[in-house]
Write a protein that holds these residues in place. Structure first.
Motif, PDB file in Angstrom:
ATOM      1  N   ASN A  32       0.812  -1.215   0.000  1.00 29.27           N
ATOM      2  CA  ASN A  32       0.000   0.000   0.000  1.00 29.27           C
ATOM      3  C   ASN A  32       0.846   1.266   0.000  1.00 29.27           C
ATOM      4  O   ASN A  32       0.480   2.270  -0.602  1.00 29.27           O
ATOM      5  CB  ASN A  32      -0.931   0.018   1.208  1.00 29.27           C
ATOM      6  CG  ASN A  32      -1.806  -1.210   1.263  1.00 29.27           C
ATOM      7  OD1 ASN A  32      -2.468  -1.558   0.298  1.00 29.27           O
ATOM      8  ND2 ASN A  32      -1.781  -1.909   2.392  1.00 29.27           N
ATOM      9  N   ALA A  33       1.972   1.197   0.697  1.00 30.60           N
ATOM     10  CA  ALA A  33       2.864   2.348   0.795  1.00 30.60           C
ATOM     11  C   ALA A  33       4.244   1.870   1.208  1.00 30.60           C
ATOM     12  O   ALA A  33       4.386   0.813   1.831  1.00 30.60           O
ATOM     13  CB  ALA A  33       2.349   3.366   1.812  1.00 30.60           C
ATOM     14  N   THR A  50       7.426   9.206   2.571  1.00 27.80           N
ATOM     15  CA  THR A  50       6.614   8.054   2.207  1.00 27.80           C
ATOM     16  C   THR A  50       6.036   8.269   0.822  1.00 27.80           C
ATOM     17  O   THR A  50       5.901   9.409   0.354  1.00 27.80           O
ATOM     18  CB  THR A  50       5.461   7.816   3.190  1.00 27.80           C
ATOM     19  OG1 THR A  50       4.616   8.963   3.203  1.00 27.80           O
ATOM     20  CG2 THR A  50       5.957   7.522   4.593  1.00 27.80           C
ATOM     21  N   ALA A  52       2.772   6.574  -1.656  1.00 25.95           N
ATOM     22  CA  ALA A  52       1.626   5.671  -1.753  1.00 25.95           C
ATOM     23  C   ALA A  52       0.788   6.096  -2.940  1.00 25.95           C
ATOM     24  O   ALA A  52       0.346   7.241  -3.001  1.00 25.95           O
ATOM     25  CB  ALA A  52       0.785   5.722  -0.480  1.00 25.95           C
ATOM     26  N   SER A  53       0.597   5.180  -3.876  1.00 23.27           N
ATOM     27  CA  SER A  53      -0.220   5.458  -5.062  1.00 23.27           C
ATOM     28  C   SER A  53       0.185   6.767  -5.720  1.00 23.27           C
ATOM     29  O   SER A  53      -0.672   7.540  -6.176  1.00 23.27           O
ATOM     30  CB  SER A  53      -1.712   5.509  -4.694  1.00 23.27           C
ATOM     31  OG  SER A  53      -2.131   4.288  -4.140  1.00 23.27           O
ATOM     32  N   ARG A  70       9.453   5.149  -6.311  1.00 24.16           N
ATOM     33  CA  ARG A  70       9.163   3.732  -6.168  1.00 24.16           C
ATOM     34  C   ARG A  70       9.097   3.066  -7.524  1.00 24.16           C
ATOM     35  O   ARG A  70       8.549   3.619  -8.470  1.00 24.16           O
ATOM     36  CB  ARG A  70       7.840   3.531  -5.418  1.00 24.16           C
ATOM     37  CG  ARG A  70       7.537   2.076  -5.127  1.00 24.16           C
ATOM     38  CD  ARG A  70       6.269   1.921  -4.346  1.00 24.16           C
ATOM     39  NE  ARG A  70       5.751   0.562  -4.510  1.00 24.16           N
ATOM     40  CZ  ARG A  70       4.546   0.180  -4.179  1.00 24.16           C
ATOM     41  NH1 ARG A  70       3.697   1.046  -3.665  1.00 24.16           N
ATOM     42  NH2 ARG A  70       4.167  -1.070  -4.355  1.00 24.16           N
ATOM     43  N   ASP A  97       3.874  -0.818   4.138  1.00 20.82           N
ATOM     44  CA  ASP A  97       2.507  -1.041   4.620  1.00 20.82           C
ATOM     45  C   ASP A  97       1.869  -2.035   3.655  1.00 20.82           C
ATOM     46  O   ASP A  97       1.728  -1.731   2.474  1.00 20.82           O
ATOM     47  CB  ASP A  97       1.750   0.287   4.628  1.00 20.82           C
ATOM     48  CG  ASP A  97       0.339   0.168   5.165  1.00 20.82           C
ATOM     49  OD1 ASP A  97      -0.197   1.165   5.660  1.00 20.82           O
ATOM     50  OD2 ASP A  97      -0.251  -0.930   5.058  1.00 20.82           O
TER      51      ASP A  97
END
Length: 119
Positions: A32-33, A50, A52-53, A70, A97
């Motif tokens: 998720n992250a 971080t 995420a998406s 990422r 995550d």
């Protein structure tokens, strides 16, 4: 369980750059992250960055100097650190995550990689 392995830490002079990498391996259903954390006095660990998406989040202290990215296909996260300062010295921990195939969520941590900024 998912294992996270960091690399790229080291000794660098003030103003220098380092690139940290973290690879996730094992049985991965969904990440998720992913992110990076470091310990600070009075707290166990503080968020450094971080992702995420496609949404990124940075600590105020590193904005404009650090860039997180990422590679989803490779389950890898990178942290490009430029303009390093002595106060950036720390062990940097990779975090993921995750969600399992049975829809359970959990966090995984790497062992950490040392970053030392000193002349």
């Amino acid at each position: 369980q998912v294992q996270l392995v960091e690399s790229g830490g080291g000794l660098v002079q003030p103003g220098g750059s380092l690139r940290l990498s973290c690879v996730a391996s094992g049985i991965i259903f969904r990440i998720n992250a992913m992110g990076w954390y470091r310990p600070v006095p009075g707290k166990e660990r503080e968020l450094v960055a971080t992702i995420a998406s496609g949404t990124v989040n940075y600590a105020d202290s590193v904005k404009g100097r650090f860039t997180i990215s990422r590679d989803g296909a490779k389950n890898t996260v990178h942290l490009q650190m430029n303009g390093l300062k002595p106060e950036d010295s720390a062990v940097y921990y990779c975090n993921a995550d995750l969600t399992t195939a049975t829809d359970s969520s959990y966090m995984s941590w790497g062992q950490g990689t040392q970053v030392t900024v000193s002349s």
